[in-house]
Design a protein around this motif. Structure first.
Motif, PDB file in Angstrom:
ATOM      1  N   SER A  93       0.839  -1.198   0.000  1.00  0.00           N
ATOM      2  CA  SER A  93       0.000   0.000   0.000  1.00  0.00           C
ATOM      3  C   SER A  93       0.875   1.249   0.000  1.00  0.00           C
ATOM      4  N   ARG A  94       0.339   2.277  -0.603  1.00  0.00           N
ATOM      5  CA  ARG A  94       1.047   3.553  -0.646  1.00  0.00           C
ATOM      6  C   ARG A  94       0.719   4.348   0.603  1.00  0.00           C
ATOM      7  N   ASP A  95       1.578   5.277   0.950  1.00  0.00           N
ATOM      8  CA  ASP A  95       1.388   6.122   2.120  1.00  0.00           C
ATOM      9  C   ASP A  95       0.197   7.047   1.866  1.00  0.00           C
ATOM     10  N   ALA A  96      -0.828   6.954   2.701  1.00  0.00           N
ATOM     11  CA  ALA A  96      -2.059   7.713   2.499  1.00  0.00           C
ATOM     12  C   ALA A  96      -2.147   8.952   3.372  1.00  0.00           C
ATOM     13  N   GLN A  97      -1.133   9.258   4.130  1.00  0.00           N
ATOM     14  CA  GLN A  97      -1.205  10.400   5.049  1.00  0.00           C
ATOM     15  C   GLN A  97      -1.411  11.714   4.307  1.00  0.00           C
ATOM     16  N   ARG A  98      -0.719  11.912   3.198  1.00  0.00           N
ATOM     17  CA  ARG A  98      -0.830  13.167   2.467  1.00  0.00           C
ATOM     18  C   ARG A  98      -2.224  13.327   1.872  1.00  0.00           C
ATOM     19  N   LEU A  99      -2.767  12.253   1.318  1.00  0.00           N
ATOM     20  CA  LEU A  99      -4.109  12.306   0.752  1.00  0.00           C
ATOM     21  C   LEU A  99      -5.128  12.591   1.850  1.00  0.00           C
ATOM     22  N   THR A 100      -4.974  11.947   2.994  1.00  0.00           N
ATOM     23  CA  THR A 100      -5.891  12.172   4.110  1.00  0.00           C
ATOM     24  C   THR A 100      -5.841  13.625   4.560  1.00  0.00           C
ATOM     25  N   LEU A 101      -4.659  14.187   4.650  1.00  0.00           N
ATOM     26  CA  LEU A 101      -4.499  15.579   5.058  1.00  0.00           C
ATOM     27  C   LEU A 101      -5.197  16.511   4.071  1.00  0.00           C
ATOM     28  N   LEU A 102      -5.060  16.246   2.774  1.00  0.00           N
ATOM     29  CA  LEU A 102      -5.712  17.083   1.763  1.00  0.00           C
ATOM     30  C   LEU A 102      -7.232  16.987   1.857  1.00  0.00           C
ATOM     31  N   VAL A 103      -7.752  15.795   2.065  1.00  0.00           N
ATOM     32  CA  VAL A 103      -9.202  15.616   2.164  1.00  0.00           C
ATOM     33  C   VAL A 103      -9.735  16.340   3.404  1.00  0.00           C
ATOM     34  N   VAL A 104      -9.074  16.177   4.534  1.00  0.00           N
ATOM     35  CA  VAL A 104      -9.511  16.841   5.767  1.00  0.00           C
ATOM     36  C   VAL A 104      -9.456  18.356   5.594  1.00  0.00           C
ATOM     37  N   ALA A 105      -8.387  18.870   4.997  1.00  0.00           N
ATOM     38  CA  ALA A 105      -8.273  20.315   4.778  1.00  0.00           C
ATOM     39  C   ALA A 105      -9.370  20.802   3.836  1.00  0.00           C
ATOM     40  N   GLY A 106      -9.667  20.050   2.804  1.00  0.00           N
ATOM     41  CA  GLY A 106     -10.728  20.427   1.860  1.00  0.00           C
ATOM     42  C   GLY A 106     -12.084  20.473   2.536  1.00  0.00           C
ATOM     43  N   VAL A 107     -12.381  19.483   3.352  1.00  0.00           N
ATOM     44  CA  VAL A 107     -13.660  19.456   4.075  1.00  0.00           C
ATOM     45  C   VAL A 107     -13.722  20.622   5.061  1.00  0.00           C
ATOM     46  N   ALA A 108     -12.641  20.904   5.752  1.00  0.00           N
ATOM     47  CA  ALA A 108     -12.630  22.017   6.712  1.00  0.00           C
ATOM     48  C   ALA A 108     -12.881  23.343   6.009  1.00  0.00           C
ATOM     49  N   VAL A 109     -12.255  23.560   4.874  1.00  0.00           N
ATOM     50  CA  VAL A 109     -12.455  24.793   4.108  1.00  0.00           C
ATOM     51  C   VAL A 109     -13.914  24.880   3.664  1.00  0.00           C
ATOM     52  N   ALA A 110     -14.480  23.757   3.190  1.00  0.00           N
ATOM     53  CA  ALA A 110     -15.874  23.760   2.748  1.00  0.00           C
ATOM     54  C   ALA A 110     -16.805  24.088   3.912  1.00  0.00           C
ATOM     55  N   VAL A 111     -16.562  23.562   5.093  1.00  0.00           N
ATOM     56  CA  VAL A 111     -17.401  23.831   6.271  1.00  0.00           C
ATOM     57  C   VAL A 111     -17.307  25.314   6.645  1.00  0.00           C
ATOM     58  N   VAL A 112     -16.113  25.870   6.639  1.00  0.00           N
ATOM     59  CA  VAL A 112     -15.935  27.285   6.971  1.00  0.00           C
ATOM     60  C   VAL A 112     -16.658  28.160   5.960  1.00  0.00           C
ATOM     61  N   LEU A 113     -16.533  27.842   4.667  1.00  0.00           N
ATOM     62  CA  LEU A 113     -17.208  28.631   3.630  1.00  0.00           C
ATOM     63  C   LEU A 113     -18.722  28.546   3.774  1.00  0.00           C
ATOM     64  N   LEU A 114     -19.244  27.372   4.061  1.00  0.00           N
ATOM     65  CA  LEU A 114     -20.685  27.218   4.265  1.00  0.00           C
ATOM     66  C   LEU A 114     -21.135  28.005   5.491  1.00  0.00           C
ATOM     67  N   GLY A 115     -20.348  27.979   6.549  1.00  0.00           N
ATOM     68  CA  GLY A 115     -20.684  28.754   7.760  1.00  0.00           C
ATOM     69  C   GLY A 115     -20.724  30.245   7.461  1.00  0.00           C
ATOM     70  N   LEU A 116     -19.748  30.749   6.710  1.00  0.00           N
ATOM     71  CA  LEU A 116     -19.745  32.167   6.339  1.00  0.00           C
ATOM     72  C   LEU A 116     -20.927  32.515   5.457  1.00  0.00           C
ATOM     73  N   LEU A 117     -21.257  31.635   4.561  1.00  0.00           N
ATOM     74  CA  LEU A 117     -22.386  31.853   3.667  1.00  0.00           C
ATOM     75  C   LEU A 117     -23.685  31.923   4.454  1.00  0.00           C
ATOM     76  N   LEU A 118     -23.848  31.038   5.433  1.00  0.00           N
ATOM     77  CA  LEU A 118     -25.051  31.062   6.278  1.00  0.00           C
ATOM     78  C   LEU A 118     -25.115  32.329   7.104  1.00  0.00           C
ATOM     79  N   LEU A 119     -23.990  32.811   7.610  1.00  0.00           N
ATOM     80  CA  LEU A 119     -23.975  34.053   8.388  1.00  0.00           C
ATOM     81  C   LEU A 119     -24.371  35.236   7.534  1.00  0.00           C
ATOM     82  N   LEU A 120     -23.921  35.245   6.298  1.00  0.00           N
ATOM     83  CA  LEU A 120     -24.259  36.346   5.398  1.00  0.00           C
ATOM     84  C   LEU A 120     -25.736  36.327   5.023  1.00  0.00           C
ATOM     85  N   LEU A 121     -26.297  35.153   4.884  1.00  0.00           N
ATOM     86  CA  LEU A 121     -27.698  35.042   4.478  1.00  0.00           C
ATOM     87  C   LEU A 121     -28.657  35.343   5.646  1.00  0.00           C
ATOM     88  N   LEU A 122     -28.242  35.162   6.853  1.00  0.00           N
ATOM     89  CA  LEU A 122     -29.133  35.389   7.999  1.00  0.00           C
ATOM     90  C   LEU A 122     -29.072  36.781   8.443  1.00  0.00           C
TER      91      LEU A 122
END
Length: 122
Positions: A93-122
């Motif tokens: 198996s290949r080392d998956a740590q880098r891929l995992t880090l990218l996925v977690v960072a991508g999800v975190a950015v998406a959550v933050v953007l959605l939170g900001l979007l909800l704050l702007l809409l309310l």
């Protein structure tokens, strides 16, 4: 004799050039490989060897190289190079740590953007 060699092949484009020892050795290796792989029968192999060592010019080598497998002019990309296993075996198996880090960072950015979007809409 008709040849399937491209006109850019040195055997056709400069048939009058003298055969170098380096060229002779390279063709000897190619002939040996083709014979070992079963592409040449013993009589054809011996005939081509005789022509190879009797040739003085590149043009005389056309019958020797015609029909040989082409020279490999590239390397396999590192991603597809075999790790030494046999076909059908699982590769390590290949080392998956880098891929995992990218996925977690991508999800975190998406959550933050959605939170900001909800704050702007309310």
């Amino acid at each position: 004799m008709s040849s399937d060699l491209p006109i850019s092949s040195p055997y056709r484009s400069s048939p009058g050039e003298v055969v170098s020892e380096s060229e002779r050795n390279q063709l000897n290796v190619r002939l040996n490989a083709a014979y070992t792989a079963g592409s040449l029968d013993p009589e054809d192999y011996q005939s081509r060897l005789d022509q190879l060592f009797a040739a003085r010019t590149l043009g005389e080598l056309v019958p020797v190289v015609t029909g040989l497998p082409p020279l490999r002019t590239y390397d396999d990309p590192a991603m597809v190079v075999s790790s030494g296993g046999q076909p059908g075996q699982l590769a390590p198996s290949r080392d998956a740590q880098r891929l995992t880090l990218l996925v977690v960072a991508g999800v975190a950015v998406a959550v933050v953007l959605l939170g900001l979007l909800l704050l702007l809409l309310l």
